[in-house]
Design an enzyme around this catalytic site. Structure first.
Site, PDB file in Angstrom:
ATOM      1  N   GLY A  20       0.841  -1.207   0.054  1.00 40.69           N
ATOM      2  CA  GLY A  20      -0.057   0.028   0.178  1.00 40.69           C
ATOM      3  C   GLY A  20       0.884   1.356  -0.113  1.00 40.69           C
ATOM      4  N   SER A  21       0.431   2.238   0.488  1.00 38.91           N
ATOM      5  CA  SER A  21       1.033   3.576   0.646  1.00 38.91           C
ATOM      6  C   SER A  21       2.429   3.501   1.273  1.00 38.91           C
ATOM      7  CB  SER A  21      -0.038   4.645   1.263  1.00 38.91           C
ATOM      8  OG  SER A  21      -1.066   4.616   0.467  1.00 38.91           O
ATOM      9  N   THR A  22       2.652   2.346   2.258  1.00 34.13           N
ATOM     10  CA  THR A  22       3.991   2.548   2.725  1.00 34.13           C
ATOM     11  C   THR A  22       5.173   2.389   1.778  1.00 34.13           C
ATOM     12  OG1 THR A  22       3.894   0.123   3.253  1.00 34.13           O
ATOM     13  CG2 THR A  22       3.072   1.461   4.931  1.00 34.13           C
ATOM     14  N   PHE A  23       4.523   2.078   0.381  1.00 33.45           N
ATOM     15  CA  PHE A  23       5.603   1.850  -0.603  1.00 33.45           C
ATOM     16  C   PHE A  23       6.002   2.957  -1.380  1.00 33.45           C
ATOM     17  CE2 PHE A  23       6.843   0.197  -4.984  1.00 33.45           C
ATOM     18  CZ  PHE A  23       7.599  -0.395  -4.615  1.00 33.45           C
ATOM     19  N   LYS A  24       5.303   4.404  -0.925  1.00 38.21           N
ATOM     20  CA  LYS A  24       5.360   5.431  -1.601  1.00 38.21           C
ATOM     21  C   LYS A  24       6.744   5.850  -1.612  1.00 38.21           C
ATOM     22  CE  LYS A  24       0.558   6.601  -1.948  1.00 38.21           C
ATOM     23  NZ  LYS A  24      -0.637   7.305  -1.051  1.00 38.21           N
TER      24      LYS A  24
END
Lengths: 379, 649
Positions: free
Chosen positions: B328-332
């Site tokens: 999810g957004s932790t990959f941004k």
């Protein structure tokens, strides 16, 4: 009245007879018996009580029996041969009806102080009867068919009874020693050739009979033959005896593990270690040297008997002495072949060494006959 | 009248001839016997002697003591506790039933055990000297009672064995694993298994660290030579060679922290990993719910095992390393780093977020339907703007993103001694062609940019990613601190070679997430000076949103069945200026990362930084009363669990 009766004057009388005993033979027998005591002591794990003590008592009793038989003139024994034979035959019949079954065979009658094996008695009385028969039979008739039929019947009837018990070992011994006496008496060799070829045929027939309705020997006897031929096929079952026996024997090596150091017998890997398989303990603890020493002692007994048999001029004495020597020889030869994996396990004890009452007593009595022949021989 | 036949008709000569012939034959046969004896006893003696030794000597194996496992502070995690057994030797007991009756007056005997013992006795009737176990795992008090009354209990003896026990109970079950009896399957998996493995009561590591470090922990079996007789009775001991105990191992874990994290995760289906940024030490690595490994050592009952396997929260799975989730957004941060390192964007560049972006004719939505307006890099992290990353990803391309992910440890299998460590997945064009035989489409890149689609990472990989972001070094997770007293190489790692300015910008963005108003993690911040945290929320979809759902409007997570709700994620590190610990938390189907995962991550981070219960003033004022209640509850729970753990050990 025999020839001996004429020369009775020249034989020793009274207690002087003891001097005329074949002393080397007595000494040899005592030595062999001592080997037995030693081995029984070792097999018991250094204990006199279970086997050495009774065996020692029996040996002393046997010595008494031997002396008793030896002191009675040999012509008396010749004269009672028929009675002795018939007596042991009657006993053999008796075990058929009220004998005790042991080891899968009817073999003994409990007579209180010991277990009597009539088949043991028969081995000696058969030799006596055949010797008496050929002593009586004129030489020229020896090889005539009718006069051969008589001794053959004398041999085969008890043999059949023993085989029925069933005791294959003793029946083979009976036939072999009976045949041996006939051979010594001078029966034409062609008969023996015929019998041997017939025997081979019979063996073939026995194997043919396997699994059929008319099977001639028992299953366990077949199995014994099977395992003899290939012990490895059933190492923990029927082949166990032979395999373990060979292991114990072979592990003795040249000079053995030392007295009381045999591991196989002490740890019970050996079956019947104090009876039929006692030779393996000896061979394990004293090695090749010990085994050959015992074999030499045995052969010396045979040699002394052969010499005595040839030396005596009395036909009965000669035949009895040789016949008994042959019986004795067959005992240890079959036993040793058996433990060395050369013959099937047929249950023949090692003479004078194996633990057991009647065999030893009968043998000592038989050697009493040999001694009697020696004392009362014409001089 | 009888004559002397020998003299009259020459039969004497015949007899002598035949007697000598027979005597000769006998001698020859005796010679043959002697030859045979020589063959057996001299020529083949060695072979037979060997066979005789095999007959006589049996080897018995002496089980080595298994190596014990400690945490970084020396707290014991797996130990060998003496286990007492009561045996009976039927031969010595005489009247077995009477002895058993007398024994049952002293201690409680299990009727099943007794039935089994009786069956065994019947089967062993030929070997009455063999001890038969009447009762196993007996308490010390009961053993003392039996020992005191030994004279009245003929044939009864006691035996001490070692039993593996895990005093931390369920808080370390997934890491340490457990031991169990060797199964046929285990044996088939081992090439040339050691003989000790075939001993009936021997146990080997089944899962987790116990299984992975089996070779080191097991030690070497000793041997005892005994002389046995034909019936198998041991006559005497001939020689004894003690084995070597297995090596003790010290893990990097902090058992207190681990226990806290496990308690903090509670009954959620969740996992959390705490990694030391300085050296890669895994300080805590938890998966929830957990189970009591001691159950397995003693042989778990079918009912208990069914409870574990049928639980939809999968207590047996070690989610922290085996579970892989769309990050999810932790990959941004990874996408941002890929763009920055490629020099494709400046930190001031802005993207217009109207709430969606058209890419290749398809409309991709931002989580915030109303849109973020103009966002720069810092704003994109703080507000977790999806459109910014859609735009960025299209510019950067999947291959660069994938490479960057791998540099951060996603899609790379970290080699730590635990069962089934997952590699995750950082897909690229080549991968899709190889696995799916399809061309990579730009839409895939757009999905990957927000950690959806094919992108998969385990919680441990997310923690490693955070540590690498915090340090700029290739921090590698380390689980074994020292082996048999020898310190293991550090996992600090070398510099990843990033431009320090780029890292600083990304970290600054993460700082904003947790410390600035309207940051997605602002509610769960740390207010203590000097240990401010930097974090990133993540919410990853488990399902595809159908057209019908889209038409009906956004469905609230709470309205969905549990297994279809979003996963909640949070990654963070602290202190911001001088990173010490990085933490990742994944709550399966927890809903939003900011609501479900961030509070846990913050609590765990504080607990790690203070190495114990943190002071309340590290929390924002509004949270303090709630936090205080929570701290009290957890302290109480942990105390109870510890008491249970030391009881059973």
């Amino acid at each position: 009245m025999s020839y001996l009766a004429y020369h009775a004057k020249s034989t020793p009388t009274g207690l002087r007879k003891i001097l005329f005993l074949n002393w080397p033979l007595v000494l040899l027998l005592a030595t062999v018996a001592s080997v037995g005591f030693l081995m029984l002591y070792s097999v018991a794990g250094g204990d006199f009580a279970p086997w050495v003590e009774p065996q020692l008592k029996r040996f002393l009793l046997g010595l008494g029996v031997m002396l008793f038989v030896a002191l009675i003139p040999i012509w008396f024994w010749r004269n009672v041969s028929v009675v002795a034979y018939l007596g042991s035959f009657a006993l053999l019949l008796a075990v058929e009806f009220f004998g005790t079954v042991g080891m899968g065979a009817q073999r003994w009658i409990d007579v209180g102080f010991m277990r009597l094996q009539p088949s043991e008695l028969m081995k000696v009385t058969l030799v006596m009867l055949l010797a008496a028969y050929y002593d009586w039979l004129p030489q020229e008739r020896t090889s005539r068919p009718f006069w051969i039929l008589m001794p053959v019947a004398m041999i085969l009837i008890p043999t059949a009874l023993v085989l029925k018990q069933p005791d294959l070992g003793t029946s083979i011994l009976l036939m072999a020693s009976g045949g041996g006496v006939m051979f010594l008496a001078g029966v034409h060799w062609a008969y023996f050739a015929a019998v041997i070829s017939a025997g081979v045929g019979l063996v073939a027939a026995v194997f043919q009979s396997r699994g059929t309705e008319w099977q001639l020997i028992k299953d366990y006897q077949f199995r014994r033959i099977d395992t003899f031929l290939d012990p490895s096929q059933d190492p923990l079952g029927a082949g166990y005896h032979i395999t373990q026996s060979k292991i114990a024997l072979g592990s003795g090596g040249w000079s053995g593990r030392g007295f009381m150091q045999g591991t196989q017998s002490r740890l019970n890997f050996l079956p019947e270690k104090h009876t039929d398989f006692i030779f393996t303990t000896l061979a394990e603890e004293f090695g090749f040297i010990g085994g050959v020493t015992l074999l030499t002692l045995y052969m010396l007994i045979i040699v002394f008997c052969v010499a005595a048999a040839i030396a005596t001029k009395d036909r009965f004495s000669s035949l009895v002495t040789m016949g008994i020597a042959l019986t004795f020889f067959l005992f240890f030869a079959v036993n040793m072949s058996m433990v060395m994996g050369l013959a099937p396990v047929v249950g023949v004890p090692l003479p004078m060494v194996s633990y057991g009452g009647s065999a030893m007593l009968v043998l000592m009595a038989a050697f009493g006959l040999v001694q009697s022949a020696n004392i009362h021989r014409p001089r | 009248m009888k004559r002397n036949p020998k003299e009259q008709d020459g039969s004497g000569r015949v007899f002598a001839r035949r007697a000598l012939l027979l005597g000769g034959a006998q001698l020859a046969f005796a010679g043959g016997l002697a030859m045979r004896m020589r063959f057996l006893q001299v020529d083949q003696a060695d072979q037979f002697r060997l066979l005789a030794e095999e007959n006589r000597i049996k080897f018995q194996l002496l089980a080595p003591a298994r190596g014990e496992i400690f945490d970084r502070n020396g707290l014991i995690l797996a130990r060998n506790t003496p286990s007492y057994r009561i045996n009976i030797v039927p031969e010595d007991a005489g009247d077995v039933e009477k002895v058993i009756r007398d024994l049952s007056l002293l201690i409680d005997l299990d009727s099943d055990d007794l039935e089994r013992a009786r069956t065994e006795m019947r089967r062993n009737r030929n070997a009455p000297f063999r001890p038969i176990t009447l009762a196993d795992q007996i308490q010390w008090e009961d053993i003392s009672k039996v020992a005191v009354n030994a004279p009245a209990l003929p044939g009864i003896s006691t035996e001490i064995g070692l039993l593996r026990s895990y005093p931390m109970m369920d808080s370390l079950a997934h890491v340490v694993g457990y031991v169990g009896p060797v199964s046929d399957y285990d044996l088939s998996q081992i090439e040339d298994p050691e003989p000790i493995l075939k001993e009936p009561r021997f146990q080997i590591g089944k899962v987790g660290f116990e299984a992975k470090s089996e070779g080191v922990l097991r030690g070497k079996a000793g041997t005892k030579q005994v002389e046995v007789n034909a019936a198998g009775r041991v006559m005497r001991e001939l020689s004894r060679r003690e084995g070597t105990a297995g090596a003790d191992m010290q893990l990097t874990l902090n058992a207190d922290l681990q226990t806290y994290v496990q308690a903090r995760l509670g009954r959620e289906s969740a996992s959390a990993v705490v990694i030391d940024c300085e050296n890669g030490d895994l300080a805590a690595i938890c998966s929830s719910p957990s189970f009591d490994p001691n159950l397995f050592v003693r042989g778990i009952s079918v009912a208990d095992y069914r409870i574990l396997t049928e639980d939809p929260y999968r207590p047996l799975a070690n989610k922290s390393v085996q579970g892989i989730y769309p990050p999810g957004s932790t990959f941004k941060m990874v996408v941002a780093m890929a763009a920055l390192e490629a020099g494709l964007i400046g930190t001031e560049d802005t993207v217009w977020c109207p709430g969606h972006l058209e890419v290749a004719g398809r409309r991709f939505h931002c989580w915030k339907r109303a849109g973020h307006g103009h966002v720069d890099l810092n704003g994109s992290l703080k507000g977790s703007c999806d459109v910014y990353y859609y735009d960025l990803a299209v510019k950067v391309g999947i291959d660069k993103i994938s490479d960057m992910a791998k540099r951060f440890g996603i899609g790379v299998r970290h080699d730590i001694p635990m069962s089934a460590v997952a590699a995750g997945l950082a897909p690229n064009k080549e991968w899709k062609q190889r696995v799916h035989q399809q061309d990579w489409r730009v839409g895939d890149t757009v999905n990957a940019s927000i950690g959806q689609g094919y992108m998969l990472a385990s919680p441990m990989q997310l923690a490693v990613m955070s540590a690498r972001l915090a340090t700029g070094r290739a921090v590698t997770p380390r689980l074994i601190k020292s082996l048999d007293g020898v310190e293991q190489p550090s996992g600090a790692g070398d510099s990843l070679g990033f431009n320090e300015n780029n890292l600083r910008v990304v970290r600054r963005g993460m700082y904003s997430v947790s410390n600035e108003r309207r940051g997605t993690g602002y509610r769960n911040r740390i207010v203590a000076d000097g240990i401010r945290m930097a974090g990133k929320t993540g919410t990853s979809q488990v399902r595809n949103i159908t057209a019908a759902e889209r038409a009906a409007g956004v469905i609230r997570n709470e309205d969905l069945p549990w297994e279809r709700r979003d996963h909640a994620l949070f990654v963070c590190f602290a202190p911001y200026d001088k990173p010490k610990y990085a933490v990742s938390v994944v709550v399966e189907h927890g809903g939003g990362g900011s609501k479900a995962a961030a509070p846990i991550a913050r609590d765990v981070l504080l607990q790690a930084l203070y190495d114990g219960t943190p002071p309340l003033d590290a929390y924002p004022k509004s949270d303090r009363s709630l936090i205080q209640a929570q701290q009290e509850r957890l302290t109480r729970e942990i105390r109870q669990a510890r008491a249970a753990g030391s009881d059973q050990a």
